[in-house]
Design a protein around this motif. Structure first.
Motif, short mmCIF file in Angstrom:
data_model
loop_
_atom_site.label_atom_id
_atom_site.label_comp_id
_atom_site.label_asym_id
_atom_site.label_seq_id
_atom_site.Cartn_x
_atom_site.Cartn_y
_atom_site.Cartn_z
N UNK A 136 0.91 -1.30 -0.18
CA UNK A 136 0.08 0.01 -0.01
C UNK A 136 0.86 1.39 -0.10
N UNK A 137 2.20 1.20 0.34
CA UNK A 137 3.00 2.31 0.40
C UNK A 137 4.16 2.20 -0.34
N UNK A 138 3.99 1.14 -1.26
CA UNK A 138 5.10 0.89 -2.41
C UNK A 138 6.50 0.71 -1.72
N UNK A 139 6.54 -0.40 -0.68
CA UNK A 139 7.78 -0.88 -0.08
C UNK A 139 7.90 -2.41 0.12
N UNK A 140 9.06 -3.05 0.14
CA UNK A 140 9.03 -3.97 0.03
C UNK A 140 9.63 -4.60 1.80
N UNK A 141 9.81 -3.62 2.45
CA UNK A 141 10.14 -4.00 4.05
C UNK A 141 9.85 -2.62 4.82
N UNK A 142 9.63 -2.86 6.17
CA UNK A 142 9.61 -1.66 6.90
C UNK A 142 10.55 -1.76 8.24
N UNK A 143 10.77 -0.72 8.65
CA UNK A 143 11.68 -0.48 10.00
C UNK A 143 10.93 0.20 10.90
N UNK A 144 10.69 -0.27 12.06
CA UNK A 144 9.98 0.49 13.11
C UNK A 144 10.69 0.43 14.32
N UNK A 145 10.43 1.39 15.26
CA UNK A 145 10.73 1.56 16.59
C UNK A 145 9.68 1.29 17.68
N UNK A 186 11.61 -5.09 10.35
CA UNK A 186 12.94 -4.73 11.13
C UNK A 186 12.38 -3.85 12.43
N UNK A 187 12.79 -4.71 13.47
CA UNK A 187 12.62 -3.95 14.71
C UNK A 187 13.72 -3.25 15.45
N UNK A 188 13.73 -2.26 15.86
CA UNK A 188 15.16 -1.45 16.15
C UNK A 188 14.97 -0.79 17.41
N UNK A 189 13.92 -0.98 18.08
CA UNK A 189 13.86 -0.05 19.45
C UNK A 189 14.73 -0.89 20.43
#
Length: 362
Positions: A295-304, A320-323
């Motif tokens: 829906x946002x034109x991405x193949x992966x997401x990075x979150x905190x 990918x979780x980085x918090x």
């Protein structure tokens, strides 16, 4: 310790030193820098300097923890950044610094992103700050000025700093200071203001924060503080629309309306991109995760936003979780806290550690 708790063993009283605290306010097109001098014993005064109209000026920001300081180039230009970038350059991401300037600076230096005076050393690369850089610590001002300075320095070198707004930045813009350090209440008073005025539209840092995005897509990877709710595709909104709608609500405290709208969905404290925690709490399918990415034109997401023991990959390397728990400037904790971040380079993902090392995320 088994459930991730830690203990604060000692607080350094330098956390409450206000000497050198600097805020810039805008009035009738003119910028004024207000620096606090003095202490509780001698009393306080405020030195005010009018910055040159229409020109870049320099202020000095102090860090009491080690008596260091750095220069900040204050620019008259504040504009909303782009939402989508495609250039193939390396990306480093870090989140949830929570007003810890010392840990932030140490991480940047260890990974050759900036030097100790907040001057960019990462070439044409991208540094993505994935929200919650304020609150829960005593160096909010230092962290924000450091990001501001890095942004100016990176731009001059051909690189880019991306400040993704998290739920705590939104709280500050909405005058919700429940988790802010108590010293900022007193700082505002010394400056002759209310605490909310430290981040209103006449405050340079407030106006600058309010210009930032809640979601950006860089080289096909989405960066968002909370996450992308699986119902996002139903609302058929672009990345630019998401940012515009959430930005328009930065200064409006959220409430649950009787009927859900796209605006309420995106600004919600549970479904909004700055707040969503479903990657770690909901029973999500791989397909649901991938649909929200599409829906946002991405193949992966990075979150905190949701605390992890270490930087990690989930959902077949789609999330990918980085918090992680970063060290506090003025608090000694047990177990010891260690900063981590994420590097994306040539399609590969690496867990960055405090000592400057990088481990491949398989």
């Amino acid at each position: 310790m088994l459930i991730g708790a830690d203990a604060h063993l000692f607080e350094n009283r330098l956390a409450y030193q206000l000497e050198g605290e600097v805020h810039v306010f805008l009035r009738n097109g003119q910028a004024f820098a207000h620096a606090i001098r003095g202490d509780n014993d001698k009393g306080f005064r405020v030195d005010t300097l009018a910055l040159a109209a229409g020109q870049d000026s320099t202020i000095t920001v102090s860090f009491p923890a080690d008596s260091s300081s750095f220069q900040v180039l204050v620019s008259s230009d504040i504009s909303t950044p782009s939402s989508i970038y495609n250039d193939g350059q390396p990306v480093v991401a870090i989140s949830d610094i929570e007003s810890g300037f010392g840990a932030f600076r140490q991480f940047l230096v260890a990974h050759h992103i900036a030097d100790s005076t907040m001057h960019w050393t990462f070439g044409k690369g991208h540094l993505v700050l994935v929200g919650d850089f304020v609150d829960r610590g005593a160096s909010t001002t230092q962290v924000l000025w450091a990001v501001y300075q890095l942004e100016q320095s990176a731009k001059a070198a051909g690189g880019t700093v991306h400040f993704i707004v998290g739920n705590h930045e939104i709280k500050n813009l909405q005058a919700n200071f429940q988790t802010a350090n108590e010293k900022y209440f007193h700082i505002a008073g010394i400056l002759g203001k209310r605490q909310d005025q430290l981040f209103d539209d006449e405050a340079l840092l407030g106006r600058w924060l309010a210009s930032k995005n809640v979601l950006e897509v860089i080289n096909g990877v989405a960066f968002v503080h909370g996450g992308l709710h699986p119902d996002l595709p139903k609302h058929q909104v672009s990345v630019e629309d998401i940012n515009r709608i959430v930005r328009d609500g930065y200064r409006v405290p959220y409430f649950s309306p009787a009927a859900v709208t796209t605006e309420s969905f995106l600004r919600s404290g549970t479904t909004g991109p700055a707040w969503y925690r479903g990657y770690f709490k909901d029973d999500l399918s791989q397909q649901a995760v991938e649909r929200s990415l599409d829906a946002v034109g991405a193949h992966a997401v990075v979150v905190g936003h949701t605390l992890q023991g270490k930087v990690n990959a989930r959902f077949n390397k789609k999330v990918f979780a980085i918090d992680v728990k970063h060290p506090k400037d003025y608090l000694s904790s047990f177990p010891l806290r260690r900063s981590e971040g994420l590097l994306i380079k040539e399609g590969a993902y690496y867990r960055l550690q405090r000592d400057g090392s990088a481990d491949s995320l398989q």
